[in-house]
Design a protein around this motif. Structure first.
Motif, PDB file in Angstrom:
ATOM      1  N   ARG A  66      -4.474   9.813  -0.637  1.00 33.65           N
ATOM      2  CA  ARG A  66      -4.924   8.878  -1.672  1.00 33.65           C
ATOM      3  C   ARG A  66      -3.742   8.076  -2.218  1.00 33.65           C
ATOM      4  O   ARG A  66      -3.838   6.872  -2.415  1.00 33.65           O
ATOM      5  N   LYS A  67      -2.629   8.754  -2.431  1.00 32.86           N
ATOM      6  CA  LYS A  67      -1.444   8.084  -2.968  1.00 32.86           C
ATOM      7  C   LYS A  67      -0.925   7.042  -1.978  1.00 32.86           C
ATOM      8  O   LYS A  67      -0.580   5.927  -2.362  1.00 32.86           O
ATOM      9  N   VAL A  68      -0.886   7.400  -0.694  1.00 32.69           N
ATOM     10  CA  VAL A  68      -0.407   6.468   0.323  1.00 32.69           C
ATOM     11  C   VAL A  68      -1.344   5.273   0.423  1.00 32.69           C
ATOM     12  O   VAL A  68      -0.898   4.122   0.450  1.00 32.69           O
ATOM     13  N   LEU A  69      -2.635   5.517   0.473  1.00 30.12           N
ATOM     14  CA  LEU A  69      -3.603   4.420   0.607  1.00 30.12           C
ATOM     15  C   LEU A  69      -3.582   3.482  -0.595  1.00 30.12           C
ATOM     16  O   LEU A  69      -3.895   2.295  -0.456  1.00 30.12           O
ATOM     17  N   ASN A  70      -3.208   3.986  -1.753  1.00 34.70           N
ATOM     18  CA  ASN A  70      -3.176   3.154  -2.954  1.00 34.70           C
ATOM     19  C   ASN A  70      -1.802   2.539  -3.218  1.00 34.70           C
ATOM     20  O   ASN A  70      -1.652   1.771  -4.171  1.00 34.70           O
ATOM     21  N   SER A  82       3.215  -0.581  -0.918  1.00 36.56           N
ATOM     22  CA  SER A  82       3.854  -0.774   0.391  1.00 36.56           C
ATOM     23  C   SER A  82       2.832  -0.627   1.523  1.00 36.56           C
ATOM     24  O   SER A  82       2.883  -1.355   2.507  1.00 36.56           O
ATOM     25  N   TYR A  83       1.870   0.289   1.371  1.00 34.27           N
ATOM     26  CA  TYR A  83       0.831   0.450   2.387  1.00 34.27           C
ATOM     27  C   TYR A  83      -0.067  -0.783   2.423  1.00 34.27           C
ATOM     28  O   TYR A  83      -0.397  -1.296   3.487  1.00 34.27           O
ATOM     29  N   LYS A  84      -0.435  -1.288   1.258  1.00 35.58           N
ATOM     30  CA  LYS A  84      -1.281  -2.479   1.192  1.00 35.58           C
ATOM     31  C   LYS A  84      -0.566  -3.693   1.777  1.00 35.58           C
ATOM     32  O   LYS A  84      -1.167  -4.502   2.467  1.00 35.58           O
ATOM     33  N   ALA A  85       0.749  -3.793   1.516  1.00 39.60           N
ATOM     34  CA  ALA A  85       1.532  -4.902   2.074  1.00 39.60           C
ATOM     35  C   ALA A  85       1.603  -4.790   3.592  1.00 39.60           C
ATOM     36  O   ALA A  85       1.488  -5.789   4.304  1.00 39.60           O
ATOM     37  N   VAL A 145       0.253  -7.555   6.477  1.00 40.76           N
ATOM     38  CA  VAL A 145       1.153  -8.106   7.492  1.00 40.76           C
ATOM     39  C   VAL A 145       0.603  -7.859   8.888  1.00 40.76           C
ATOM     40  O   VAL A 145       0.667  -8.714   9.763  1.00 40.76           O
ATOM     41  N   ASN A 146       0.033  -6.689   9.107  1.00 36.50           N
ATOM     42  CA  ASN A 146      -0.443  -6.309  10.441  1.00 36.50           C
ATOM     43  C   ASN A 146      -1.877  -6.731  10.725  1.00 36.50           C
ATOM     44  O   ASN A 146      -2.368  -6.527  11.825  1.00 36.50           O
ATOM     45  N   ARG A 147      -2.562  -7.311   9.747  1.00 37.12           N
ATOM     46  CA  ARG A 147      -3.949  -7.730   9.957  1.00 37.12           C
ATOM     47  C   ARG A 147      -3.972  -8.929  10.882  1.00 37.12           C
ATOM     48  O   ARG A 147      -3.235  -9.880  10.728  1.00 37.12           O
ATOM     49  N   VAL A 148      -4.823  -8.880  11.881  1.00 45.06           N
ATOM     50  CA  VAL A 148      -4.930  -9.959  12.860  1.00 45.06           C
ATOM     51  C   VAL A 148      -6.358 -10.480  12.835  1.00 45.06           C
ATOM     52  O   VAL A 148      -7.310  -9.724  12.907  1.00 45.06           O
ATOM     53  N   SER A 149      -6.502 -11.771  12.719  1.00 41.40           N
ATOM     54  CA  SER A 149      -7.829 -12.375  12.773  1.00 41.40           C
ATOM     55  C   SER A 149      -8.152 -12.716  14.220  1.00 41.40           C
ATOM     56  O   SER A 149      -7.323 -13.265  14.931  1.00 41.40           O
ATOM     57  N   LEU A 150      -9.353 -12.396  14.634  1.00 41.32           N
ATOM     58  CA  LEU A 150      -9.790 -12.700  15.990  1.00 41.32           C
ATOM     59  C   LEU A 150     -10.786 -13.851  15.969  1.00 41.32           C
ATOM     60  O   LEU A 150     -11.624 -13.959  15.090  1.00 41.32           O
ATOM     61  N   VAL A 151     -10.659 -14.709  16.939  1.00 43.22           N
ATOM     62  CA  VAL A 151     -11.589 -15.823  17.107  1.00 43.22           C
ATOM     63  C   VAL A 151     -12.280 -15.616  18.431  1.00 43.22           C
ATOM     64  O   VAL A 151     -11.635 -15.470  19.465  1.00 43.22           O
TER      65      VAL A 151
END
Length: 109
Positions: free
Chosen positions: A69-73, A76-79, A83-89
């Motif tokens: 829970r601490k890591v997910l909140n 740094s985890y949210k950042a 950064v790693n989120r990739v949008s697909l088309v």
């Protein structure tokens, strides 16, 4: 415990439950105290191994849940996620394209 780390798991353990005939604290008193302090409560007996493993399992699981829970909140985890989120088309031909322009096929034919 007011200044303890949020990942700490706390449990009130009544030991020597096998010696019921010389009990100083009732199960109800133990449960009431634990509840008022926000603790898990369990009675154990090392003599016959009653609930010993279970007590450790509960504490370990609670520590794991608290750390997760601490890591997910964490910021740094949210950042890292953003950064790693990739949008697909979807290209309409069975292949997909990332924002960076590289394409890949989603399925084998």
């Amino acid at each position: 415990m007011a200044h303890s780390e949020t990942t700490v798991a706390k449990m009130l353990v009544g030991n020597k439950s096998d010696l019921d005939n010389i009990r100083d604290v009732s199960v109800e008193e133990g449960k009431t105290l634990a509840e008022s302090e926000g603790l898990f409560f369990m009675e154990t007996s090392a003599l016959d191994s009653t609930n010993v493993k279970k007590a450790f399992d509960i504490v370990i699981r609670e520590i794991y849940n608290n750390v997760s829970r601490k890591v997910l909140n964490s910021d740094s985890y949210k950042a890292e996620l953003s950064v790693n989120r990739v949008s697909l088309v979807n290209n309409g031909d069975g292949s997909n394209q990332t924002q960076g322009g590289s394409s890949y096929s989603c399925c084998s034919r």
